[in-house]
Structures are given as structure tokens and as C-alpha cells.
Design a protein around this motif. Sequence first.
Motif, PDB file in Angstrom:
ATOM      1  N   VAL A  97       0.861  -1.188   0.000  1.00 30.56           N
ATOM      2  CA  VAL A  97       0.000   0.000   0.000  1.00 30.56           C
ATOM      3  C   VAL A  97       0.894   1.233   0.000  1.00 30.56           C
ATOM      4  CG1 VAL A  97      -1.817   1.249   1.214  1.00 30.56           C
ATOM      5  CG2 VAL A  97      -1.695  -1.226   1.404  1.00 30.56           C
ATOM      6  N   VAL A  98       0.482   2.225  -0.783  1.00 26.88           N
ATOM      7  CA  VAL A  98       1.128   3.534  -0.629  1.00 26.88           C
ATOM      8  C   VAL A  98       0.023   4.519  -0.281  1.00 26.88           C
ATOM      9  CG1 VAL A  98       3.158   3.369  -2.113  1.00 26.88           C
ATOM     10  CG2 VAL A  98       0.919   3.859  -3.128  1.00 26.88           C
ATOM     11  N   ASN A  99       0.350   5.523   0.491  1.00 29.09           N
ATOM     12  CA  ASN A  99      -0.672   6.557   0.692  1.00 29.09           C
ATOM     13  C   ASN A  99      -0.074   7.918   0.943  1.00 29.09           C
ATOM     14  OD1 ASN A  99       0.198   5.979   3.197  1.00 29.09           O
ATOM     15  ND2 ASN A  99      -1.810   5.515   4.071  1.00 29.09           N
ATOM     16  N   GLY A 100      -0.918   8.918   0.732  1.00 27.91           N
ATOM     17  CA  GLY A 100      -0.520  10.296   0.972  1.00 27.91           C
ATOM     18  C   GLY A 100      -1.776  11.124   1.064  1.00 27.91           C
ATOM     19  N   ASN A 101      -1.612  12.405   1.327  1.00 27.58           N
ATOM     20  CA  ASN A 101      -2.786  13.267   1.382  1.00 27.58           C
ATOM     21  C   ASN A 101      -2.884  14.070   0.098  1.00 27.58           C
ATOM     22  OD1 ASN A 101      -3.732  12.556   3.913  1.00 27.58           O
ATOM     23  ND2 ASN A 101      -2.123  13.801   4.872  1.00 27.58           N
ATOM     24  N   THR A 102      -4.117  14.380  -0.283  1.00 29.32           N
ATOM     25  CA  THR A 102      -4.271  15.086  -1.546  1.00 29.32           C
ATOM     26  C   THR A 102      -5.518  15.951  -1.542  1.00 29.32           C
ATOM     27  OG1 THR A 102      -4.371  14.760  -3.922  1.00 29.32           O
ATOM     28  CG2 THR A 102      -5.546  13.174  -2.588  1.00 29.32           C
ATOM     29  N   GLN A 103      -5.490  17.013  -2.343  1.00 31.78           N
ATOM     30  CA  GLN A 103      -6.660  17.882  -2.496  1.00 31.78           C
ATOM     31  C   GLN A 103      -7.575  17.279  -3.558  1.00 31.78           C
ATOM     32  OE1 GLN A 103      -6.095  20.061   0.406  1.00 31.78           O
ATOM     33  NE2 GLN A 103      -7.547  21.038  -0.976  1.00 31.78           N
ATOM     34  N   VAL A 104      -8.851  17.201  -3.245  1.00 34.43           N
ATOM     35  CA  VAL A 104      -9.790  16.595  -4.175  1.00 34.43           C
ATOM     36  C   VAL A 104     -10.972  17.532  -4.361  1.00 34.43           C
ATOM     37  CG1 VAL A 104     -11.366  14.653  -4.540  1.00 34.43           C
ATOM     38  CG2 VAL A 104      -9.140  14.269  -3.485  1.00 34.43           C
ATOM     39  N   ALA A 107     -16.821  19.276  -9.664  1.00 35.97           N
ATOM     40  CA  ALA A 107     -17.343  20.507 -10.236  1.00 35.97           C
ATOM     41  C   ALA A 107     -18.350  21.137  -9.277  1.00 35.97           C
ATOM     42  CB  ALA A 107     -17.992  20.205 -11.586  1.00 35.97           C
ATOM     43  N   GLY A 108     -18.158  22.422  -9.011  1.00 38.38           N
ATOM     44  CA  GLY A 108     -19.141  23.158  -8.213  1.00 38.38           C
ATOM     45  C   GLY A 108     -18.959  23.022  -6.711  1.00 38.38           C
ATOM     46  N   LYS A 109     -17.907  22.349  -6.265  1.00 42.26           N
ATOM     47  CA  LYS A 109     -17.679  22.232  -4.816  1.00 42.26           C
ATOM     48  C   LYS A 109     -16.260  22.676  -4.487  1.00 42.26           C
ATOM     49  CE  LYS A 109     -21.379  19.689  -3.319  1.00 42.26           C
ATOM     50  NZ  LYS A 109     -22.127  19.651  -2.080  1.00 42.26           N
ATOM     51  N   ASP A 110     -16.085  23.163  -3.260  1.00 43.78           N
ATOM     52  CA  ASP A 110     -14.732  23.494  -2.817  1.00 43.78           C
ATOM     53  C   ASP A 110     -13.920  22.217  -2.686  1.00 43.78           C
ATOM     54  OD1 ASP A 110     -15.325  26.123  -2.703  1.00 43.78           O
ATOM     55  OD2 ASP A 110     -15.869  26.106  -0.562  1.00 43.78           O
ATOM     56  N   SER A 111     -12.632  22.359  -2.897  1.00 44.77           N
ATOM     57  CA  SER A 111     -11.806  21.162  -2.766  1.00 44.77           C
ATOM     58  C   SER A 111     -11.605  20.855  -1.286  1.00 44.77           C
ATOM     59  CB  SER A 111     -10.463  21.384  -3.464  1.00 44.77           C
ATOM     60  OG  SER A 111      -9.708  22.320  -2.734  1.00 44.77           O
ATOM     61  N   LYS A 112     -11.361  19.591  -1.049  1.00 46.86           N
ATOM     62  CA  LYS A 112     -11.112  19.150   0.329  1.00 46.86           C
ATOM     63  C   LYS A 112      -9.934  18.209   0.356  1.00 46.86           C
ATOM     64  CE  LYS A 112     -13.696  18.288   3.881  1.00 46.86           C
ATOM     65  NZ  LYS A 112     -14.710  17.765   4.814  1.00 46.86           N
ATOM     66  N   GLN A 113      -9.327  18.101   1.526  1.00 48.99           N
ATOM     67  CA  GLN A 113      -8.179  17.192   1.607  1.00 48.99           C
ATOM     68  C   GLN A 113      -8.612  15.814   2.063  1.00 48.99           C
ATOM     69  OE1 GLN A 113      -4.314  18.549   2.598  1.00 48.99           O
ATOM     70  NE2 GLN A 113      -4.145  17.059   4.264  1.00 48.99           N
ATOM     71  N   GLU A 199     -12.695   8.598   4.949  1.00 44.39           N
ATOM     72  CA  GLU A 199     -12.226   9.841   4.342  1.00 44.39           C
ATOM     73  C   GLU A 199     -11.089   9.578   3.362  1.00 44.39           C
ATOM     74  OE1 GLU A 199     -11.291  12.578   7.434  1.00 44.39           O
ATOM     75  OE2 GLU A 199     -13.321  12.491   8.288  1.00 44.39           O
ATOM     76  N   SER A 200     -11.151   8.427   2.719  1.00 44.17           N
ATOM     77  CA  SER A 200     -10.064   8.058   1.821  1.00 44.17           C
ATOM     78  C   SER A 200     -10.575   7.814   0.405  1.00 44.17           C
ATOM     79  CB  SER A 200      -9.372   6.792   2.314  1.00 44.17           C
ATOM     80  OG  SER A 200      -8.785   7.018   3.569  1.00 44.17           O
ATOM     81  N   ILE A 201      -9.654   7.965  -0.519  1.00 46.84           N
ATOM     82  CA  ILE A 201      -9.922   7.662  -1.928  1.00 46.84           C
ATOM     83  C   ILE A 201      -8.950   6.571  -2.327  1.00 46.84           C
ATOM     84  CG2 ILE A 201      -9.708   8.601  -4.270  1.00 46.84           C
ATOM     85  CD1 ILE A 201     -10.675  11.264  -2.966  1.00 46.84           C
ATOM     86  N   PHE A 202      -9.506   5.465  -2.838  1.00 45.11           N
ATOM     87  CA  PHE A 202      -8.682   4.297  -3.137  1.00 45.11           C
ATOM     88  C   PHE A 202      -8.501   4.173  -4.653  1.00 45.11           C
ATOM     89  CE2 PHE A 202     -11.153   3.758   0.672  1.00 45.11           C
ATOM     90  CZ  PHE A 202     -10.214   3.361   1.614  1.00 45.11           C
ATOM     91  N   ILE A 203      -7.232   4.125  -5.067  1.00 45.92           N
ATOM     92  CA  ILE A 203      -6.965   3.992  -6.501  1.00 45.92           C
ATOM     93  C   ILE A 203      -5.972   2.847  -6.695  1.00 45.92           C
ATOM     94  CG2 ILE A 203      -7.429   6.433  -6.968  1.00 45.92           C
ATOM     95  CD1 ILE A 203      -4.419   6.895  -7.011  1.00 45.92           C
TER      96      ILE A 203
END
Lengths: 401, 233
Positions: A97-104, A107-113, A199-203
Amino acid sequence: MNLEILSMAFASINANKVRASLSMLGIIIGVSTVIVVVSISLGAKQTIDNQFKNLSVNSIMIQATRGEGSTTASKLSEADVPKIISDVANIQTGMAVVNGNTQVSVAGKDSKQYSLVGGYTNYFDLSNLVLLNGRIFTDEEITSKAKVAVIGNTVVTDLFDGDANSALGQYLTVSKRKVEIIGVLQIVGSSMRGANNDESIFIPYTTAKKTFLGERAQVRLTILANDVKNIPMAIEDITALLRTNHKIKEDGADDFRIFDAGSLVSTAKDTSNILSILLISIATIVLIVSGIGIMNVMFVTVAERTKEIGIMKAVGAKQKDILIQFLLEAVILSVLGGAIGIILGEIVIPFLNLGGVLKALPSNTGRIIAFSFSVMVGIIFGFYPALKASQLDPVDALRSE
Amino acid sequence: MPTPIIKLEDVHKSYFLANGEEIPILKGISLEIAENEFVAIMGESGGGKSTLLNILGCLHPLNSGSYFLEGEDIGIIQDDYSLAYIRNKKIGFIFQQFNLIQKLTALKNVALPAFYAGMSKGQREDRAAEILSSLGLEERLDYKPNQLSGGQQQRVSIARSLINNPEILLADEPTGALDSKTGAEVMEIFYNLKKEGKTIIMVTHGHEVAKYADRIIWLKDGLVIDHDYKIQS
């Protein structure tokens, strides 16, 4: 007749309300301490259980570290996983597994980490994550480094107003690149040591390394042993294997660190048990002190009512009658104090949860422990004064003023 | 002569000071009291009258000698259960200072011995009300002792001694705290109780009071010096 002794005891307490409430104060504080203590230790237990509930006790975690005195990066990589599985005995499976934090943003919404996790297809199974809808990524998508994502439940709440169906097929902008949402996970509701799966995004692992986190991103391996009792042996073997594979010299330091879930869990549980024992000791001391307070008040009561005791004996009260009456008064005092203490404790508990640091869980166990404690204090500390009262010489008692 | 209801044989009673010194109070009392007799015990202060009464009332154990109550030697009884039973059922006590429980009403004070006898609340309070009414206190059932005059308090105390219908009444200076008029009223009550069949033993200083008794026992220095003392008029 017993009910009447009870009402007589109540009448005596009622006749001296100030003293009664003062003597109850200790019990009130003691019992509310017990209630709070039990709820805090239950809360701590639950927090630990939640933290580790996605973690199999059979799992071994390997983290990259920089070897001591060495400036080179750790050689730990996904390539170590198949070698460990094939060469080390008693290993079921494993993953990188690798992970890090990122801004996501969408359209039409503020980005969040959010936390960005790159994993293989077995990541979801091994982490006990369950799909709500959509699908997880395939081996082909890993090979092709596809820009597809499975997202945690909080991300759906934040970016798609909780509508998991509408999220599917939409594109997230992750570090200025478009990623297609192919799946949504069920809510997990707790965090495991910092990383919150909701609160994670898995790719795909490959996508994460190539496009987002870079080839030098630090890798974590999770290896699953087939039985918890084989873990110490497996750790030894893995260490030897990795040192060989990473070409570390005899006197060189490891460029990785190995933890096993079982010892993490037991360390955390030990810590919370020590906390509970400490808090319960404090509560016990408070209760003993409050019991001594009740004993004092009962001695004063007996002294004040010596004449009354003499009269009662002269008209036919047995020692037992007097013992029961005074014991009952002490027990009523402590039980009333106990009941008020429980209510007070229940009032305090929500405030403890406000800060977010402590977690306090009200429970029937706590209430029962606190209540039986208060009854016991009444009986134990009320007994001696009551016994003294019952043994008074009737003539001496009648003479007293 | 029939079996006396109370018989003492060579009863000794001493107090012991903290330093172990023995203070003899009763030095060999022997006496007999017949059923339905009204006896006054008189004598100088310190002669042992109250101690004697406390022994008769099973409030004190005796050091040596025998105490026969209704023919049974109870001087040897030590256990609390039996002594409490005798105090509760066989004997009614009346004190100089009334010894009522201040926080209880007249009715509840009178009912107290019946509570220890195990009588139900309704039953004992009915009976207490009945006795209080027969003593002229039907208007005062719910008064606390401090709301009653001395004479009224002593009548409550007498009512209490009667609730379990004992055969023997022990009175320790029952008129000592009362003026002569109320004292005389109280003595009328005792006189009537004797007529109803009670055995009454009363410690007193007052010659007027002692005249209500059938017989006067004179105590001096812990000994009975006269079993049938006659007051010189």
C-alpha cells in the motif's frame, strides 16, 4: 413490620436533613466517580476495539525506514510481497500500500483534503472494507494504471450530498487530474491509527505511484500469517529475507520496521487496563473515605439518641431491633447518596465526551457496580455504630441526656 | 399464701469503677411480692431503690442471688432475646422523667412496645388510642411530648406501660416531677390499675404518695430493713 422499621429510619434521617446530606456528599462523589470511571474505561475499550477492528490479529505490517547511519532510501517495495509469500512459511497472503494526502474536488464544490490510498485488488478484503455500490478496480486496471477510484463514505457525504448512486461515473479532480469514480464503500465509522477509511480515496497501486505519489513514495506492506502463533517465527523469517533481498550488510541496520497487530492490540489494551485500574483505585479510595464519613455521622447519631435507645430497650426492643434500625439508616443514607451519585455521573458523562479527547460510555454495568458499592459502604461502615448502639446498657442509656 | 409473683433471694448488686473498685449497692435483698399487690419502696437516697427497681425490670443483671418471676428463676437469664421479651410483655415501666421519645406523637409513643411485640400497625394504634382515651387524653393523640403538660406526659407514659397488658407495673418516682395535684391524679390512676388486677411496685420519696400502696418496703444501705413499714401520722 419491616416496612415500618424502614419508615422509622426514614423519619430519623428526615429529622436531621443537613447532617444527612453532608454525610451523603462523600457517597455522592464516590459513586459518581465510579460511574464516570467505568464509562471512561468502557469508552477506552471501545475506542481500541474500533481502532483495531479492521485489523486481523494475524497481520504483520512492514514499514519503510531509513537505515541508521544510511542515507539511501529504503528498498522496501511491492516486489517484496510475492517473495515473502513464496519463501516464508505460514504466510497466507500479503499486499503493498502507498498513501498520501491530496486535495480533491468535483465541479461546483470546494476542494477538500483526503487521504489517497494506492492498493491492489485484495486491499478491500484484507482491510475488511465492503462495497456499498459500484465495483472495485480490476487487475487489468492495475496493469493499465487506470485513473479509477473507489471512495469512502464521508467523501460521498462531502462532495455528493450523500448520494452514492449519483457519485458513480462522476469524475473527481485529484491534483488537477480527472479520476473516475467506480465504487463507493460502506461506512466504517472509525479510524485505524490515523487513517480514516471513510475519508479516503482508493486507486490502483500503480496509478498512485506513477501519477500521484511518485515512484519514491514510501510503501507499507501488510502480510497475513495463517495463525497468530506463527507470527514471531514469520517476523524472524521475513526480517532475514528482506535483509538478504535488500542486500543489507551483516552490521547494517534494517531499512524497514515490522509490527504485528497482536502486539499493537495488546499494548493498547494493557494501557487502557492500567488506566482503568488506576481510576477504579481512586474511586475505591473515595468510597472508603465516604464510608468513614457515614460511620462518623452514625456515631454522632447514636450518641445523640442514646436516651432514645435506652427507652426503646426498656419497652422491649431487642438488640437486633436496634441494630437493624441504625444499620438501615446508614444503608438508606448511602443508597440515597448512591442514587444521587449515579444521576450526577450520568449528567457528567455527556460533558466528558464534548472535548473529543475522552470517550465515556454510560452502561448498566457501571450503574450496578456503583449502586452495589454504595449499599456495601452503608452496610460495612454502618454496622459498627449500629452494633455499638445495640449493645448500650439500658440503664446507662436512660440516664444520659 | 400463694406463690408470689416476684421473689428475690439474697440479691447482690455492685457497680465497678474504672479503677476496678467495687461499689456495693444491694447487699443481699430478699423480698416477696404477691400478685395484685401495690408495694411502695421507700428509703433514703443512695439506699439502692432505683437499682432494685432496675433489677426487677430486667434492665440490670444481678451479681448474685435469685430472682423468681412467676416462679421461674430469671436471675440467671443473660440472653438479650429473653430479657427483651420480659421487658416487653411481662413488665411495664413508668419513669420519673416520663422518658417519652420526643419526635414521636403520644399515640406512637404508646404504640412503640406493641411494635416490638410484633402487633400490626392498625391494631396497636387502635389499642393505643383506646388506652390514651381511657386516661383522658383522647384529644391529645397526635401531640408531641413537648406539647403536653407533665401530668399529661406521665399519663402517656402509663398508657405506654399498659399497651402489651403486662401483669406488673414498675414505677420509679412517678410523681417526682409533678406538682401535688397532678401527682394525686396520677396516683388515682395507679389505684385504679391495682383494682383492675395489676401488681404495682413503686419507688417513691413521698409519704402522701406511699399511702396509696398496700405495703411499704423500707430500704437502707442496700438492705431491706422493714418489709411492712408503717408511716407515722
